[in-house]
Design an enzyme around this catalytic site. Structure first.
Site, PDB file in Angstrom:
ATOM      1  N   GLY A  84      44.794  33.639  62.728  1.00  0.00           N
ATOM      2  CA  GLY A  84      45.786  34.390  62.068  1.00  0.00           C
ATOM      3  C   GLY A  84      46.209  33.886  60.713  1.00  0.00           C
ATOM      4  N   ASP A  85      45.297  32.848  60.258  1.00  0.00           N
ATOM      5  CA  ASP A  85      45.466  32.166  58.842  1.00  0.00           C
ATOM      6  C   ASP A  85      44.192  31.747  58.676  1.00  0.00           C
ATOM      7  OD1 ASP A  85      46.717  30.607  56.912  1.00  0.00           O
ATOM      8  OD2 ASP A  85      48.441  31.259  57.560  1.00  0.00           O
TER       9      ASP A  85
END
Length: 511
Positions: A297-298
């Site tokens: 997610g990053d």
């Protein structure tokens, strides 16, 4: 007794993300096969397949890197193979129960304590057998091998009251999300040597869903903890395991030397799993990262070295790092990043044989006034971008600061950055290099690049290099055409055209 705080809904979401990823990959393979691409693409298919064969690789040792701009050397003299531990234990020997409900923190602690007594004899191996082993955070020791069976899952307890608070890292001076202390990592080690975390692709699962929700709701008072964090240590090998659903950064080696990370699968949902970076080398020296699949997610990988005045004072650069043979995805951030916390400096980094697919950005360097430090001697080779919004980004106004005590006149130095062998399709903006008058980007080289646009939504006139305050050279013919900030040379190294300007040509944030 502590019950798991997972729900059918969260499981369904994970199944959706994984199923969607598999379908996307299948479509990608079909597109590659039908388009009859070049030999380079065929080689990439082989590299892509090999990234999933982590179980076939035996533990292959720790690697030392040499020299300024040289590639990784694998001479016999530079290889340190992990010792076969003279003693082995099972977690069950110390009272472990793998039912997913019973807390096993004390069992892990007792096992590690026993192994800590065996250092002079070569240490010991802790085997985690099949099962779901719920635990609060625990520490490792030197001369330990933590070995996970293929059906073993170490589960992080979700209630933050079981996660101890530890001081902020000295090169950050701030928890990162909140001032003051931060939560420790699920698996933690500091001031260690000769640490191996491996197995038959067993899993360490941080069960980060609760943490992500609380973070997004702004109800946490301290910075979330990483999944695995090793600090001030050397001779570290992490291989042949799956790391998933970290509360925060997934794997965070901090101020470590001689680190090998290979054959990992690192997973988190690509949406609403904030700051779940895959691997964050931080003020580390002599590191190899290879043969991994990362979808998070990053940033899939973010090389760091401290934050503003704290990182400048700590003064430990990240250097001598090789990253190769990876398949990565980041819908929110970037595949491979440097920064933005790079105040101790980043140098002598090679990134090669990388596929970035279905991501917001593929390659990114990010910094800002106040960071200080440097990013230099960075070499990117054999990159493939598939369905990315922006291919290559250099950003010099990433203005996040720990507090008001930073010096806005502490300006980072960006120079000696090269890109060789770049391929891509369905990329909206191939290159965006946004230097500034205070932070120019110097000596950037492009060679052998073809990044195509396959999208009717974006006008072809926007499929261009976007440049501001950058200077460098282009060797040979590349597509799309570079901006006029670059000297252009032919394949024989003869100057064809001088740069016209090094100021702004076109920066368009709407695409």
């Amino acid at each position: 007794m502590v019950e798991e705080n997972t729900t059918p809904t969260s499981t369904t979401k994970h199944d959706f993300f994984e199923t969607q990823a598999v379908l996307d990959l299948k479509r990608w393979f079909q597109a590659i096969i039908s388009s009859h691409k070049t030999l380079f693409t065929l080689l990439w298919l082989a590299a892509f397949t090999s990234a999933f064969l982590w179980q076939r690789d035996a533990v292959s040792g720790l690697v030392v890197m040499h020299g300024g701009g040289e590639s990784l050397k694998k001479s016999e003299s530079s290889l340190l193979y992990p010792k076969l531990r003279p003693v082995g234990f099972s977690l069950v020997d110390f009272g472990g129960v793998g039912d997913g409900v019973t807390m096993n923190t004390k069992a892990f602690e007792r096992a590690v304590s026993e192994i800590s007594k065996l250092g002079e004899k070569g240490g010991g191996q802790l085997n985690v057998p099949p099962g779901r082993w719920l635990t609060a955070p625990f520490n490792l020791t030197s001369h330990i091998t933590l070995f996970l069976h293929q059906d073993a899952v170490i589960l992080g307890v979700q209630d933050e009251k079981y996660w101890p608070l530890v001081p902020a890292l000295p090169s950050y001076g701030y928890g990162r999300e909140h001032p003051g202390p931060r939560y420790t990592s699920l698996i933690h080690g500091q001031n260690l040597t000769d640490v191996v975390i491996t197995g038959h692709n067993g899993t360490i699962n941080g069960q980060g869903q609760t943490w992500w929700t609380k973070y997004l709701q702004k109800v946490l008072n301290h910075t979330r903890g990483p999944l695995v964090q090793i600090l001030w240590s050397s001779d570290i090998l992490i291989t042949n395991i799956t790391l998933r659903d970290s509360p925060f950064w997934t794997l965070h080696p901090y101020d470590c030397k001689n680190v090998t990370i290979k054959n990992l699968t690192i997973l988190a949902p690509v949406y609403r799993a904030p700051n779940t970076d895959g691997i964050d080398p931080d003020s580390c020296e002599d590191m190899l990262i290879e043969n991994c699949y990362i979808s998070v997610g990053d940033d899939a990988i973010a090389i760091k070295s401290g934050w503003d005045q704290y990182g400048i004072a700590y003064g430990k650069p990240s250097k001598n790092i090789v990253i190769r043979n990876l398949v990565v995805r980041s819908n929110v951030s970037a595949g491979i990043s440097i920064g933005s916390e790079m105040s101790g400096g980043v140098s002598n980094v090679t990134v090669e044989n990388i596929l970035v697919w279905k991501s917001r950005r593929a390659i990114r360097i990010k910094t800002a006034p106040g960071r200080g430090g440097f990013v230099r001697q960075i070499s990117y080779k054999n990159l493939t971008f598939e369905n990315c919004r922006v291919g290559i980004v250099v950003k010099t106004d990433y203005n996040q600061h720990p507090d008001a005590g930073y010096d806005p006149k502490a300006l980072p130095l960006l120079e000696d950055i090269s890109f060789t062998g770049v391929r891509g399709q369905a990329v909206r903006v191939p290159v965006r290099i946004q230097g500034s008058q205070d932070i120019p980007v110097r000596n950037v080289t492009f060679k052998d690049m073809f990044v195509g646009l396959i999208s009717k939504r974006v006008k072809k006139k926007k499929h261009i290099f976007q440049c501001a305050f950058v200077r460098g050279q282009v060797i040979g013919t590349i597509f799309p055409a570079p901006c006029e900030n670059f000297d252009q040379y032919n394949e024989q190294g003869q100057l064809v055209k001088h740069a016209v300007s090094w100021n702004v040509t076109d920066i368009d944030y709407q695409i």
